[in-house]
Design a protein around this motif. Sequence first.
Motif, PDB file in Angstrom:
ATOM      1  N   GLN A 278      43.985  36.616  32.879  1.00  0.00           N
ATOM      2  CA  GLN A 278      43.228  36.185  34.055  1.00  0.00           C
ATOM      3  C   GLN A 278      42.456  34.899  33.773  1.00  0.00           C
ATOM      4  O   GLN A 278      42.417  33.995  34.608  1.00  0.00           O
ATOM      5  CB  GLN A 278      42.259  37.282  34.499  1.00  0.00           C
ATOM      6  CG  GLN A 278      42.947  38.481  35.117  1.00  0.00           C
ATOM      7  CD  GLN A 278      41.969  39.600  35.403  1.00  0.00           C
ATOM      8  OE1 GLN A 278      41.171  39.986  34.540  1.00  0.00           O
ATOM      9  NE2 GLN A 278      42.043  40.134  36.620  1.00  0.00           N
TER      10      GLN A 278
ATOM     11  N   SER B 283      47.536  32.994  41.001  1.00  0.00           N
ATOM     12  CA  SER B 283      46.728  34.153  40.617  1.00  0.00           C
ATOM     13  C   SER B 283      45.321  33.691  40.252  1.00  0.00           C
ATOM     14  O   SER B 283      44.327  34.331  40.605  1.00  0.00           O
ATOM     15  CB  SER B 283      47.373  34.867  39.428  1.00  0.00           C
ATOM     16  OG  SER B 283      46.525  35.848  38.913  1.00  0.00           O
TER      17      SER B 283
ATOM     18  N   TYR C  90      44.303  27.111  37.337  1.00  0.00           N
ATOM     19  CA  TYR C  90      43.872  26.802  38.703  1.00  0.00           C
ATOM     20  C   TYR C  90      42.850  25.658  38.706  1.00  0.00           C
ATOM     21  O   TYR C  90      42.954  24.721  39.502  1.00  0.00           O
ATOM     22  CB  TYR C  90      43.286  28.045  39.362  1.00  0.00           C
ATOM     23  CG  TYR C  90      42.646  27.772  40.700  1.00  0.00           C
ATOM     24  CD1 TYR C  90      43.431  27.488  41.816  1.00  0.00           C
ATOM     25  CD2 TYR C  90      41.265  27.785  40.853  1.00  0.00           C
ATOM     26  CE1 TYR C  90      42.843  27.225  43.048  1.00  0.00           C
ATOM     27  CE2 TYR C  90      40.681  27.524  42.081  1.00  0.00           C
ATOM     28  CZ  TYR C  90      41.477  27.244  43.175  1.00  0.00           C
ATOM     29  OH  TYR C  90      40.886  26.977  44.385  1.00  0.00           O
TER      30      TYR C  90
ATOM     31  N   SER D 115      38.210  32.732  43.185  1.00  0.00           N
ATOM     32  CA  SER D 115      37.521  33.045  44.435  1.00  0.00           C
ATOM     33  C   SER D 115      36.598  34.257  44.275  1.00  0.00           C
ATOM     34  O   SER D 115      35.475  34.261  44.774  1.00  0.00           O
ATOM     35  CB  SER D 115      38.550  33.295  45.533  1.00  0.00           C
ATOM     36  OG  SER D 115      37.910  33.617  46.738  1.00  0.00           O
ATOM     37  N   ALA D 116      37.066  35.254  43.548  1.00  0.00           N
ATOM     38  CA  ALA D 116      36.290  36.490  43.384  1.00  0.00           C
ATOM     39  C   ALA D 116      35.191  36.390  42.326  1.00  0.00           C
ATOM     40  O   ALA D 116      34.198  37.112  42.413  1.00  0.00           O
ATOM     41  CB  ALA D 116      37.234  37.637  43.027  1.00  0.00           C
TER      42      ALA D 116
ATOM     43  N   ALA E 221      43.689  31.269  41.478  1.00  0.00           N
ATOM     44  CA  ALA E 221      42.925  30.967  42.700  1.00  0.00           C
ATOM     45  C   ALA E 221      42.220  32.217  43.212  1.00  0.00           C
ATOM     46  O   ALA E 221      41.047  32.166  43.601  1.00  0.00           O
ATOM     47  CB  ALA E 221      43.859  30.405  43.769  1.00  0.00           C
ATOM     48  N   LYS E 222      42.906  33.342  43.174  1.00  0.00           N
ATOM     49  CA  LYS E 222      42.314  34.601  43.644  1.00  0.00           C
ATOM     50  C   LYS E 222      41.176  35.048  42.714  1.00  0.00           C
ATOM     51  O   LYS E 222      40.123  35.475  43.173  1.00  0.00           O
ATOM     52  CB  LYS E 222      43.385  35.684  43.713  1.00  0.00           C
ATOM     53  CG  LYS E 222      44.434  35.425  44.767  1.00  0.00           C
ATOM     54  CD  LYS E 222      45.547  36.437  44.706  1.00  0.00           C
ATOM     55  CE  LYS E 222      46.672  36.038  45.635  1.00  0.00           C
ATOM     56  NZ  LYS E 222      47.878  36.821  45.423  1.00  0.00           N
ATOM     57  N   ILE E 223      41.420  34.920  41.422  1.00  0.00           N
ATOM     58  CA  ILE E 223      40.405  35.324  40.444  1.00  0.00           C
ATOM     59  C   ILE E 223      39.196  34.402  40.550  1.00  0.00           C
ATOM     60  O   ILE E 223      38.046  34.857  40.514  1.00  0.00           O
ATOM     61  CB  ILE E 223      41.008  35.304  39.025  1.00  0.00           C
ATOM     62  CG1 ILE E 223      42.147  36.320  38.940  1.00  0.00           C
ATOM     63  CG2 ILE E 223      39.947  35.596  37.974  1.00  0.00           C
ATOM     64  CD1 ILE E 223      43.101  36.096  37.785  1.00  0.00           C
TER      65      ILE E 223
END
Length: 123
Positions: free
Chosen positions: A106, A42, A113, A48-49, A44-46
């Motif tokens: 988050q 999770s 991460y 990235s954004a 990694a997605k946060i």
Amino acid sequence: MKCLAHRLLRKHKHEKILSIVLLLVICTFALTRPALAADAASGAKIFSANCAACHMGGRNVVAAQKTLKQDDLDKYSMNSAEAIINQVKNGKNAMPAFKGRLSDRQIEDVAAYVLEQAAKSWT
């Protein structure tokens, strides 16, 4: 006959006690174990954004010497989840604070991460 009944009752009483003790141990474990571990996937997605614009691949486009690579995390005492969480929440120098933009969960995931990637040399 009385003796057998007495032994069965005593055994049954011991089983009850053992069951209660076992239940207490399980409850104690459930109540004292740490909160759910952070989720690096999770994170990694946060990342990235929200972070990759400045920290793609563990680099730092603003302060090139302060990367997210393991050596730099160690050098600048940023090699723990607590330190990273604090930095992400509160910001520092050119880095903005993400408290209020990202939830605590988050931010914990992002820290997990970052530490995971640093350990793998951001490969």
